[in-house]
Write an enzyme that holds these catalytic residues in place. Structure first.
Site, short mmCIF file in Angstrom:
data_model
loop_
_atom_site.label_atom_id
_atom_site.label_comp_id
_atom_site.label_asym_id
_atom_site.label_seq_id
_atom_site.Cartn_x
_atom_site.Cartn_y
_atom_site.Cartn_z
CG ASP A 182 6.47 0.83 -20.67
OD1 ASP A 182 6.43 1.98 -21.14
OD2 ASP A 182 6.20 0.57 -19.49
NE ARG A 226 6.24 1.20 -11.86
CZ ARG A 226 6.77 2.28 -12.40
NH1 ARG A 226 6.13 3.42 -12.37
NH2 ARG A 226 7.94 2.23 -12.99
CE LYS A 250 6.56 8.27 -20.63
NZ LYS A 250 7.86 7.58 -20.60
CD1 TRP A 251 -1.62 11.35 -17.10
CD2 TRP A 251 -1.92 13.55 -16.93
NE1 TRP A 251 -2.66 11.56 -16.24
CE2 TRP A 251 -2.88 12.91 -16.12
CE3 TRP A 251 -1.93 14.94 -16.99
CZ2 TRP A 251 -3.83 13.61 -15.37
CZ3 TRP A 251 -2.88 15.64 -16.25
CH2 TRP A 251 -3.81 14.97 -15.45
CG ASP A 252 3.50 6.66 -16.77
OD1 ASP A 252 2.64 5.91 -17.27
OD2 ASP A 252 4.67 6.29 -16.53
CG MET A 253 -3.27 6.24 -15.03
SD MET A 253 -3.67 4.57 -14.56
CE MET A 253 -5.21 4.79 -13.78
CB CYS A 283 2.48 7.49 -20.92
SG CYS A 283 3.44 6.07 -20.37
CG ASP A 306 10.27 8.73 -17.81
OD1 ASP A 306 9.72 8.08 -16.90
OD2 ASP A 306 9.80 8.79 -18.96
CG ASP A 307 9.05 7.63 -12.08
OD1 ASP A 307 9.04 8.48 -11.20
OD2 ASP A 307 8.51 6.51 -11.98
C1 DGJ Z 1 5.84 3.60 -17.40
C2 DGJ Z 1 6.14 4.29 -18.69
O1 DGJ Z 1 5.52 3.64 -19.74
C3 DGJ Z 1 7.64 4.38 -18.87
O2 DGJ Z 1 7.94 4.92 -20.11
C4 DGJ Z 1 8.23 5.18 -17.76
O3 DGJ Z 1 7.79 6.49 -17.85
C5 DGJ Z 1 7.86 4.57 -16.42
N1 DGJ Z 1 6.45 4.33 -16.31
C6 DGJ Z 1 8.30 5.45 -15.30
O4 DGJ Z 1 7.87 5.01 -14.08
#
Ligand code: DGJ
Length: 728
Positions: free
Chosen positions: A544, A439, A472-475, A522, A362-363
């Site tokens: 989350d 954030r 996993k493409w987050d935003m 995501c 992850d991040d």
């Molecule tokens: C938000 C995501 O929903 C989490 O699962 C995780 O990936 C964090 N961001 C990481 O910054």
């Protein structure tokens, strides 16, 4: 099937069990006649009530505005006397508003066209009607497209606008769908929520006036959902009428119901007109997103099953569409930003031994990102944390027999980043105003091709640098200031939609270049869990909040529309990181099973007993994933309604197998057993359940007894198997 009854000027669109009927009043005005159970007749123009006062304008020209005020316009226009909420409006360069779109021609054809730049349902097993409407004064043309599926009871609608005039025009509003129903004590059902508390089912009386849900955050959002249903009063899972609309779009939207003075309700859905204005040069075209319409005469359960089927077979695409998804372990809740290769490999090693199939990093693996305040945009491996880079890590993970995946957040930029130092103007902002952080990050202006190309180039390089099989493409923030440094002033209103188009385009490029990549969208959990994103990624991280009790509610709301195979659900640590609640490992596993299954914890810290349970849970997942992926879903009880227990089941298409999940959320004193009635089985089938045999009709109409269990959040999986079909 689509029929045109020329004599009565009526179009009838049929799905296997529903009909959608449109009439052309006075040879000009498209009116909505009917949506509901399938009909055989087309002679229904009388339902447009044009025989009643004020009649059609050719009969009573002096009452044209009154006509608009009560006629069920299929696609109402603004500025010319429609007061119930128009679907479309324009402004000319001189500042004039108003449109009068009337019928010009139509086309009916087999199949369905792609929507330019936008996600949409697809397939050949369907027919499409294009109703072409024109405004004489401005030259604007609107093509209303309707697709009726032959194998699922859904109708989709979209609208394409063409400026056929000689002047430039500003499109100030363009919705995707509109529906009229005569009001009969309807309730409005929506899916509001919050971060970590997504998609709670809410019902309220439709009343008079407007009820709306919306997002102007640049994402579909945690707070509201691009969905609305009108449900008849007292509608349950199995009884009552439902008219539902879901927008295949991930940006700003509005869904609105309006109950008028004549006791009719108009429901509309589309891009939110706030912060929207699209300039159309002569011959310019604008494509509005697609809306999905579903009607059910057998309650919410039937609506759910139609959406699931449509999305499984006509929306989700690509390599992973029908494939078993790997059981993953994600290190987010295990380590947050505090990890290195050694730590990840120690997790991977134990995960592999337990039967987990993929490690997701992850991040925190890039730039100097040790917290959420830096490095977004610097998509270069942090070699201090990961010596040998992604290749070494991926190879080592592969050597353990596991796949390897990574987290990215390509839409963002941190002020503390090399990218920001080089290109501060690449962040969305408004000149001379300091952009608001969220954030501690800013959004990239992906609408600028050089920005999108640069970020995509980095992504491509990273994914080509190692055997990365999942992303996993987050935003993680909404869009606030959205000026574009290169667009002229009169195109700034296009920014929100252009942003969304750019995200879609980038995901499309990704899938083209890496067709076997498993993409999971995501958005701080479930902030962009919508059909738009599902077109690109077959699964989306649902929330989350991984607390099993909260998850029951989040998953119930999500499963109301989306197939279980699309819902990312993981077993996480205890006490839960968000709620602090303790729930047994077994129950956490059972709750996560009704989604794309995985883990989100530090497996190296688990007790041997829990590691053993992981093996058992994976065996269960392997045994039942085909049911979860392809089975038909039935919601039997909701703890959100009864405050005590949750119950749902999935049944194989051929009805030979089923799996019932029962969760006793709260234990009660002096409660003995509870009777549960199953659904979706063969009446004349002999089924085995917990070592006993029952007839299908007995299981469904009389039910079974579930013994009370000791303690809160106790869960049970009950497999059901067909032994034989019995004679009636
Ligand atoms: C938000 C995501 O929903 C989490 O699962 C995780 O990936 C964090 N961001 C990481 O910054």
């Amino acid at each position: 099937m689509i029929q045109y009854d020329k004599k009565h000027e009526v179009f009838k669109l049929d799905t296997p069990n529903t009909s959608y009927i449109i009439g052309i009043a006075d040879g000009k005005y498209p009116g909505h006649i009917y949506y509901g159970k399938r009909l055989s007749d087309t002679d229904l123009a009388y339902l447009m009530r044009t025989g009643e006062h004020p009649a059609v304008p050719s009969v009573l020209p002096r009452e044209k505005v009154s006509f608009y005020d009560c006629f069920p316009m299929e696609y109402p226009c603004g500025g010319t006397g429609y007061f119930r909420g128009e679907c479309v409006n324009i402004r000319t360069a001189e500042g004039q508003e108003g449109l009068e779109l009337t019928y010009a021609t139509h086309r009916i054809y087999e199949g369905k066209k792609k929507l330019d730049g936008l996600p949409a349902t697809w397939g050949q097993d369907c027919d499409t009607l294009e109703l072409v409407l024109e405004d004489e004064v401005s030259g604007l043309q609107a093509v209303l497209s309707y697709t009726a599926f032959r194998d699922v009871d859904a109708i989709t609608r979209s609208v394409r606008i063409l400026n056929g005039g000689e002047q430039e025009i500003y499109l100030t509003k363009v919705f995707s769908a509109c529906l009229h129903v005569d009001r009969e004590d309807f309730e409005v059902l929506t899916l509001p929520g919050s971060w970590a508390r997504e998609r709670r089912i809410q019902r309220r009386n439709a009343g008079y006036g407007v009820t709306a849900v919306e997002s102007v955050r640049g994402i579909s959002g945690h707070q509201e959902h691009p969905f609305m249903a009108l449900v008849s009063g007292g509608c349950t899972q199995t009884r009552g009428e439902v008219y539902a609309m879901n927008l295949v779009y991930s940006g700003n939207f509005i869904a609105r119901s309006m109950a008028d003075q004549f006791d009719r309700i108009q429901m509309t859905i589309g891009i939110h007109p706030e912060r929207f204005c699209w300039k159309l040069e002569p011959q310019g075209v604008f494509q509005a997103p697609e809306a999905v319409l579903v009607y059910s005469d057998e309650g919410l359960g039937k609506m759910t099953r139609i959406f699931h089927r449509l999305y499984r077979t006509h929306l989700i695409r690509g390599f992973w569409k029908d494939r078993e998804r790997p059981v993953l372990i994600n290190n987010w809740e295990a380590t947050y930003f505090d990890f290195n290769t050694e730590k990840l490999l120690s997790i991977a090693k134990e995960a592999a031994e337990a039967g987990i199939e993929m490690l997701v990093m992850d991040d925190g693996w890039f730039g100097h990102r040790d917290s959420d305040n830096s490095s977004l945009g610097d998509w270069f491996v942090n070699e201090e944390k990961l010596p040998g880079g992604l290749k070494y890590l991926a190879d080592e993970v592969n050597r353990l027999g596991m796949k390897f995946g990574i987290w990215v957040e390509p839409e963002m930029i941190s002020e503390d980043s090399r990218l920001y130092e080089a290109h501060p103007d690449w962040a969305l902002q408004v000149k001379s105003r300091r952009p608001g952080q969220c954030r501690e990050q800013l959004v990239l202006d992906l609408g600028r091709p050089e920005v999108a190309d640069f970020i995509y180039g980095r992504l491509k390089e990273i994914l080509s640098s190692a055997n990365i099989e999942y992303v996993k493409w987050d935003m993680n923030r909404p869009l606030a200031e959205v000026e574009n440094a290169v667009l002229p002033a009169d195109r700034q209103g296009e920014m929100m939609h252009r942003y969304m188009l750019a995200v879609y385009q980038m995901q499309e490029r990704l899938l083209k270049d890496f067709p076997k990549l498993l993409l999971e969208n995501c958005c701080s959990g479930g902030g962009r869990f919508d059909p738009g994103m599902l077109y690109y990624s077959p699964q989306i991280w649902c929330s989350d909040d991984t607390d099993a009790l909260e998850r029951l509610a989040i998953q119930e709301g999500t499963q109301l529309l989306y197939p279980l195979s699309a819902i990312g659900a993981h077993v996480s640590d205890c006490p839960n990181h968000i709620t602090g609640r303790r729930v047994s490992f077994e129950t956490r596993g059972i709750v996560a099973l009704s989604g794309t299954f995985g883990y989100e914890l530090d497996i190296t810290k688990l007790a041997p007993e829990e590691k053993k349970q992981i093996r058992e849970q994976i065996a269960l997942y392997k045994k039942y994933h085909h049911l979860m992926r392809n089975g038909t879903y039935y919601r039997i009880a909701s703890w959100q309604e009864n405050h005590l227990y949750d119950c749902y089941m999935v049944v194989s298409e051929d009805q030979t197998e089923a799996l019932l999940t029962y969760v006793q959320v709260l234990a009660e004193a002096n409660r003995r057993s509870r009777r549960i009635r199953l659904q979706g089985l063969l009446e004349h089938g002999l089924y085995e359940l917990e070592g006993k045999t029952y007839r299908g009709d007995t299981l469904m109409y009389a039910g079974i007894l579930i013994e009370r269990m000791k303690g809160d959040m106790q869960a049970k999986l009950i497999p059901v198997k067909l032994l034989e079909r019995v004679e009636e």
